[in-house]
Scaffold this motif. Structure first.
Motif, PDB file in Angstrom:
ATOM      1  N   ASP A 133     -13.928   4.089  14.079  1.00  9.70           N
ATOM      2  CA  ASP A 133     -12.563   3.681  14.423  1.00  9.70           C
ATOM      3  C   ASP A 133     -12.333   3.620  15.931  1.00  9.70           C
ATOM      4  O   ASP A 133     -11.193   3.580  16.395  1.00  9.70           O
ATOM      5  CB  ASP A 133     -11.554   4.643  13.781  1.00  9.70           C
ATOM      6  N   ILE A 134     -13.425   3.603  16.711  1.00  8.43           N
ATOM      7  CA  ILE A 134     -13.307   3.556  18.171  1.00  8.43           C
ATOM      8  C   ILE A 134     -13.602   2.132  18.645  1.00  8.43           C
ATOM      9  O   ILE A 134     -14.580   1.507  18.218  1.00  8.43           O
ATOM     10  CB  ILE A 134     -14.285   4.537  18.836  1.00  8.43           C
ATOM     11  N   ARG A 135     -12.771   1.641  19.531  1.00 11.66           N
ATOM     12  CA  ARG A 135     -12.920   0.295  20.075  1.00 11.66           C
ATOM     13  C   ARG A 135     -12.870   0.368  21.595  1.00 11.66           C
ATOM     14  O   ARG A 135     -11.910   0.900  22.168  1.00 11.66           O
ATOM     15  CB  ARG A 135     -11.803  -0.609  19.550  1.00 11.66           C
ATOM     16  N   LEU A 136     -13.914  -0.154  22.253  1.00  8.34           N
ATOM     17  CA  LEU A 136     -14.006  -0.112  23.709  1.00  8.34           C
ATOM     18  C   LEU A 136     -14.140  -1.535  24.245  1.00  8.34           C
ATOM     19  O   LEU A 136     -15.036  -2.274  23.824  1.00  8.34           O
ATOM     20  CB  LEU A 136     -15.188   0.752  24.150  1.00  8.34           C
ATOM     21  N   ASP A 137     -13.239  -1.896  25.155  1.00 15.08           N
ATOM     22  CA  ASP A 137     -13.286  -3.213  25.791  1.00 15.08           C
ATOM     23  C   ASP A 137     -13.701  -3.026  27.245  1.00 15.08           C
ATOM     24  O   ASP A 137     -12.885  -2.628  28.086  1.00 15.08           O
ATOM     25  CB  ASP A 137     -11.908  -3.880  25.710  1.00 15.08           C
ATOM     26  N   PRO A 138     -14.971  -3.299  27.581  1.00 13.36           N
ATOM     27  CA  PRO A 138     -15.446  -3.052  28.946  1.00 13.36           C
ATOM     28  C   PRO A 138     -14.810  -3.980  29.975  1.00 13.36           C
ATOM     29  O   PRO A 138     -14.737  -3.631  31.156  1.00 13.36           O
ATOM     30  CB  PRO A 138     -16.958  -3.294  28.840  1.00 13.36           C
ATOM     31  N   ALA A 139     -14.356  -5.150  29.545  1.00 13.06           N
ATOM     32  CA  ALA A 139     -13.750  -6.082  30.495  1.00 13.06           C
ATOM     33  C   ALA A 139     -12.408  -5.563  31.005  1.00 13.06           C
ATOM     34  O   ALA A 139     -12.062  -5.745  32.180  1.00 13.06           O
ATOM     35  CB  ALA A 139     -13.569  -7.452  29.846  1.00 13.06           C
ATOM     36  N   ASN A 140     -11.651  -4.914  30.126  1.00  6.61           N
ATOM     37  CA  ASN A 140     -10.315  -4.425  30.492  1.00  6.61           C
ATOM     38  C   ASN A 140     -10.253  -2.912  30.689  1.00  6.61           C
ATOM     39  O   ASN A 140      -9.178  -2.375  30.946  1.00  6.61           O
ATOM     40  CB  ASN A 140      -9.297  -4.836  29.418  1.00  6.61           C
ATOM     41  N   CYS A 156     -16.116   8.996  32.431  1.00  9.38           N
ATOM     42  CA  CYS A 156     -16.107   9.222  30.987  1.00  9.38           C
ATOM     43  C   CYS A 156     -16.141   7.891  30.235  1.00  9.38           C
ATOM     44  O   CYS A 156     -16.799   7.767  29.196  1.00  9.38           O
ATOM     45  CB  CYS A 156     -14.870  10.020  30.590  1.00  9.38           C
ATOM     46  N   HIS A 157     -15.431   6.905  30.766  1.00 11.08           N
ATOM     47  CA  HIS A 157     -15.469   5.579  30.171  1.00 11.08           C
ATOM     48  C   HIS A 157     -16.888   5.016  30.213  1.00 11.08           C
ATOM     49  O   HIS A 157     -17.378   4.437  29.237  1.00 11.08           O
ATOM     50  CB  HIS A 157     -14.514   4.654  30.934  1.00 11.08           C
ATOM     51  N   GLN A 158     -17.579   5.200  31.339  1.00  7.01           N
ATOM     52  CA  GLN A 158     -18.957   4.722  31.466  1.00  7.01           C
ATOM     53  C   GLN A 158     -19.885   5.440  30.491  1.00  7.01           C
ATOM     54  O   GLN A 158     -20.786   4.827  29.910  1.00  7.01           O
ATOM     55  CB  GLN A 158     -19.442   4.908  32.905  1.00  7.01           C
ATOM     56  N   LEU A 159     -19.675   6.729  30.324  1.00 10.25           N
ATOM     57  CA  LEU A 159     -20.492   7.484  29.371  1.00 10.25           C
ATOM     58  C   LEU A 159     -20.293   6.972  27.951  1.00 10.25           C
ATOM     59  O   LEU A 159     -21.255   6.778  27.198  1.00 10.25           O
ATOM     60  CB  LEU A 159     -20.144   8.978  29.435  1.00 10.25           C
ATOM     61  N   LEU A 160     -19.029   6.742  27.563  1.00  6.63           N
ATOM     62  CA  LEU A 160     -18.753   6.259  26.217  1.00  6.63           C
ATOM     63  C   LEU A 160     -19.348   4.865  26.018  1.00  6.63           C
ATOM     64  O   LEU A 160     -19.929   4.575  24.960  1.00  6.63           O
ATOM     65  CB  LEU A 160     -17.239   6.219  25.975  1.00  6.63           C
ATOM     66  N   HIS A 161     -19.232   4.018  27.032  1.00  8.49           N
ATOM     67  CA  HIS A 161     -19.817   2.679  26.947  1.00  8.49           C
ATOM     68  C   HIS A 161     -21.330   2.769  26.766  1.00  8.49           C
ATOM     69  O   HIS A 161     -21.921   2.052  25.953  1.00  8.49           O
ATOM     70  CB  HIS A 161     -19.488   1.893  28.212  1.00  8.49           C
TER      71      HIS A 161
END
Length: 227
Positions: A133-140, A156-161
């Motif tokens: 249920d996790i959605r990551l948009d690297p562009a935004n 943390c965002h980079q780690l999750l990506h």
């Protein structure tokens, strides 16, 4: 990004070392197959440049040992003067990911190397990533879990990506640190602290922790039970 060059020709190795360093890589060199194999399996690399004809242990045998015995999937770009189709097919059958015939352009080598590393990290298509249920948009730079938006510090965002781009792989501490901070953080709790912050943000509403700690190795996304 650390790149291991396994090449017995000193002139070629020196040119590769200088070029890759100028492109922002951290290249290192092994001059024969035996020492190259040892370094390949005992250290963490973003990619390996592997000469086919090596003293001590051939490039084909070395590559085969990496795949079948060490079970490593580090990208391997094989370098050789042999240019027949059968030669190339033999290289691929022993586990090479790409094949470059000598003499070659350093710019072409750099482009192929970059493509291999991106593919290995799941960065070829910079689209939206989804896991359970996790959605990551690297562009935004947005992250959602279910119906809620999650604000994360940049690291943390980079780690999750990084984790979501290769969800079935266990990423070592060194891989995570090199990808996010650009260097290994030996003896530091920086990665552990950021991972704690990431997990706390992802589970703030009581959701299950989606990140698995593989003790003594690193981290990966935890596959949902329904899968």
């Amino acid at each position: 990004m650390r790149v291991l060059i396994i090449e017995d020709d000193l002139d070629i190795a020196t040119n590769l070392l200088d070029y890759l360093a100028s492109e922002g890589y951290s290249p290192e060199h092994a001059a024969d197959g035996i020492s190259g194999l040892h370094r390949a399996v005992s250290e963490r690399w973003s990619a390996i440049l592997l000469d086919l004809s090596l003293p001590g242990l051939s490039g084909l045998t070395l590559c085969s040992k990496l795949r079948k015995e060490a079970r490593l999937d580090t990208p391997v770009l094989m370098l050789t003067a042999r240019d027949t189709l059968d030669d190339k097919l033999t290289g691929f059958s022993h586990g090479a990911d790409d094949y470059l015939v000598k003499p070659f352009s350093l710019k072409e080598l750099g482009a192929r190397l970059q493509a291999l590393i991106k593919r290995d990290r799941g960065q070829v298509v910079p689209g939206v990533l989804e896991w359970a249920d996790i959605r990551l948009d690297p562009a935004n730079w947005t992250v959602e879990r279910g119906n809620r938006s999650i604000k994360l510090p940049r690291k943390c965002h980079q780690l999750l990506h990084l984790l979501m781009a290769a969800p079935d792989r266990v990423l070592s501490r060194n891989e995570c640190e090199l990808a996010v901070w650009g260097q290994a953080l030996d003896g530091s709790d920086t990665l552990r602290s950021h991972m704690h912050t990431l997990r706390r943000a992802l589970t703030a509403n009581g959701e299950p922790d989606p990140i698995e700690t593989v003790h003594g190795i690193g981290y990966r996304m935890l596959r949902p039970a329904a899968d």
